[in-house]
Scaffold this motif. Structure first.
Motif, PDB file in Angstrom:
ATOM      1  N   UNK A   1      -4.327  22.566   5.427  1.00  0.00           N
ATOM      2  CA  UNK A   1      -4.324  22.707   3.978  1.00  0.00           C
ATOM      3  C   UNK A   1      -3.035  22.302   3.288  1.00  0.00           C
ATOM      4  N   UNK A   2      -2.051  21.805   4.041  1.00  0.00           N
ATOM      5  CA  UNK A   2      -0.825  21.321   3.400  1.00  0.00           C
ATOM      6  C   UNK A   2      -1.113  20.029   2.644  1.00  0.00           C
ATOM      7  N   UNK A   3      -0.517  19.906   1.480  1.00  0.00           N
ATOM      8  CA  UNK A   3      -0.802  18.773   0.595  1.00  0.00           C
ATOM      9  C   UNK A   3       0.495  18.073   0.201  1.00  0.00           C
ATOM     10  N   UNK A   4       0.430  16.754   0.178  1.00  0.00           N
ATOM     11  CA  UNK A   4       1.529  15.939  -0.336  1.00  0.00           C
ATOM     12  C   UNK A   4       0.983  14.996  -1.407  1.00  0.00           C
TER      13      UNK A   4
ATOM     14  N   UNK B   1       0.854  -1.176   0.000  1.00  0.00           N
ATOM     15  CA  UNK B   1       0.000   0.000   0.000  1.00  0.00           C
ATOM     16  C   UNK B   1       0.899   1.238   0.000  1.00  0.00           C
ATOM     17  N   UNK B   2       0.540   2.224  -0.810  1.00  0.00           N
ATOM     18  CA  UNK B   2       1.356   3.414  -0.934  1.00  0.00           C
ATOM     19  C   UNK B   2       0.500   4.674  -0.853  1.00  0.00           C
ATOM     20  N   UNK B   3       1.127   5.741  -0.366  1.00  0.00           N
ATOM     21  CA  UNK B   3       0.453   7.033  -0.299  1.00  0.00           C
ATOM     22  C   UNK B   3       0.230   7.560  -1.713  1.00  0.00           C
ATOM     23  N   UNK B   4      -0.968   8.067  -1.958  1.00  0.00           N
ATOM     24  CA  UNK B   4      -1.273   8.754  -3.207  1.00  0.00           C
ATOM     25  C   UNK B   4      -1.251  10.262  -2.970  1.00  0.00           C
ATOM     26  N   UNK B   5      -2.026  10.698  -1.992  1.00  0.00           N
ATOM     27  CA  UNK B   5      -2.098  12.127  -1.672  1.00  0.00           C
ATOM     28  C   UNK B   5      -2.727  12.278  -0.302  1.00  0.00           C
ATOM     29  N   UNK B   6      -2.351  13.367   0.384  1.00  0.00           N
ATOM     30  CA  UNK B   6      -2.969  13.642   1.667  1.00  0.00           C
ATOM     31  C   UNK B   6      -3.013  15.145   1.872  1.00  0.00           C
ATOM     32  N   UNK B   7      -3.965  15.552   2.721  1.00  0.00           N
ATOM     33  CA  UNK B   7      -4.150  16.977   2.996  1.00  0.00           C
ATOM     34  C   UNK B   7      -4.368  17.139   4.488  1.00  0.00           C
TER      35      UNK B   7
ATOM     36  N   UNK C   1     -13.268  14.387   1.750  1.00  0.00           N
ATOM     37  CA  UNK C   1     -12.057  14.570   0.964  1.00  0.00           C
ATOM     38  C   UNK C   1     -12.275  13.951  -0.412  1.00  0.00           C
ATOM     39  N   UNK C   2     -11.762  14.622  -1.418  1.00  0.00           N
ATOM     40  CA  UNK C   2     -11.930  14.196  -2.800  1.00  0.00           C
ATOM     41  C   UNK C   2     -10.568  13.934  -3.441  1.00  0.00           C
ATOM     42  N   UNK C   3     -10.561  13.045  -4.401  1.00  0.00           N
ATOM     43  CA  UNK C   3      -9.370  12.816  -5.205  1.00  0.00           C
ATOM     44  C   UNK C   3      -9.796  12.849  -6.670  1.00  0.00           C
ATOM     45  N   UNK C   4      -9.454  13.936  -7.342  1.00  0.00           N
ATOM     46  CA  UNK C   4      -9.728  14.042  -8.769  1.00  0.00           C
ATOM     47  C   UNK C   4      -8.552  13.445  -9.512  1.00  0.00           C
ATOM     48  N   UNK C   5      -8.836  12.425 -10.309  1.00  0.00           N
ATOM     49  CA  UNK C   5      -7.777  11.703 -11.013  1.00  0.00           C
ATOM     50  C   UNK C   5      -7.965  11.903 -12.514  1.00  0.00           C
ATOM     51  N   UNK C   6      -7.021  12.580 -13.123  1.00  0.00           N
ATOM     52  CA  UNK C   6      -7.056  12.831 -14.564  1.00  0.00           C
ATOM     53  C   UNK C   6      -5.906  12.105 -15.252  1.00  0.00           C
ATOM     54  N   UNK C   7      -6.006  11.993 -16.559  1.00  0.00           N
ATOM     55  CA  UNK C   7      -4.946  11.343 -17.353  1.00  0.00           C
ATOM     56  C   UNK C   7      -4.561  10.002 -16.753  1.00  0.00           C
TER      57      UNK C   7
ATOM     58  N   UNK D   1      -1.333  15.109 -12.233  1.00  0.00           N
ATOM     59  CA  UNK D   1      -2.492  14.394 -12.773  1.00  0.00           C
ATOM     60  C   UNK D   1      -3.630  14.284 -11.750  1.00  0.00           C
ATOM     61  N   UNK D   2      -3.288  14.133 -10.493  1.00  0.00           N
ATOM     62  CA  UNK D   2      -4.279  13.974  -9.436  1.00  0.00           C
ATOM     63  C   UNK D   2      -4.331  15.241  -8.595  1.00  0.00           C
ATOM     64  N   UNK D   3      -5.526  15.528  -8.088  1.00  0.00           N
ATOM     65  CA  UNK D   3      -5.711  16.670  -7.206  1.00  0.00           C
ATOM     66  C   UNK D   3      -6.547  16.255  -6.006  1.00  0.00           C
ATOM     67  N   UNK D   4      -6.020  16.511  -4.817  1.00  0.00           N
ATOM     68  CA  UNK D   4      -6.766  16.235  -3.598  1.00  0.00           C
ATOM     69  C   UNK D   4      -7.357  17.534  -3.083  1.00  0.00           C
ATOM     70  N   UNK D   5      -8.564  17.440  -2.570  1.00  0.00           N
ATOM     71  CA  UNK D   5      -9.222  18.618  -1.998  1.00  0.00           C
ATOM     72  C   UNK D   5     -10.171  18.161  -0.903  1.00  0.00           C
TER      73      UNK D   5
END
Length: 114
Positions: free
Chosen positions: A53-56, A43-49, A76-82, A64-68
């Motif tokens: 409001x700090x983001x990794x 298991x690996x980190x994709x994104x965190x906030x 919490x949302x993860x928008x995954x593009x491309x 490609x991905x955006x966390x909000x």
């Protein structure tokens, strides 16, 4: 009682987009994030906030991905593009409370076909 309710996974073609959602309840969370686990891999980190409001992001998803997050909904949302075939995995919502307890969602499958 802490609950993390995920939604939004599915099957998409390479280059497509998906948005994952995770509604968190039952505590005050300092960090919300997404991890993923592909078959045969750790298991690996994709994104965190963080609450501030700090983001990794993992290097593999930057750009490609955006966390909000929606503080009012504690979601919490993860928008995954491309999306790429290598993004195929079970995606897990992760939450850390202000008292450092960690919780996981049930996981949602994301499959990217080539």
């Amino acid at each position: 009682q802490v609950q993390l309710v995920e939604s939004g996974g599915g099957l998409v073609q390479a280059g497509g987009s998906l948005r994952l959602s995770c509604a968190a309840s039952g505590s005050i969370f300092s960090i919300l994030g997404w991890y993923r686990q592909a078959p045969g891999k750790q298991r690996e980190l994709v994104a965190r906030i963080t609450v501030g409001g700090s983001i990794n992001y993992a290097d593999s998803v930057k750009g490609r991905f955006t966390i909000s997050k929606d503080n009012a909904k504690n979601t919490v949302y993860l928008q995954m593009n491309s999306l790429k075939p290598e993004d195929t995995a079970v995606y897990y919502c992760n939450a850390e409370t202000i008292t450092r307890f960690i919780y996981w969602g049930q996981g949602t499958q994301v499959t990217v076909s080539s």
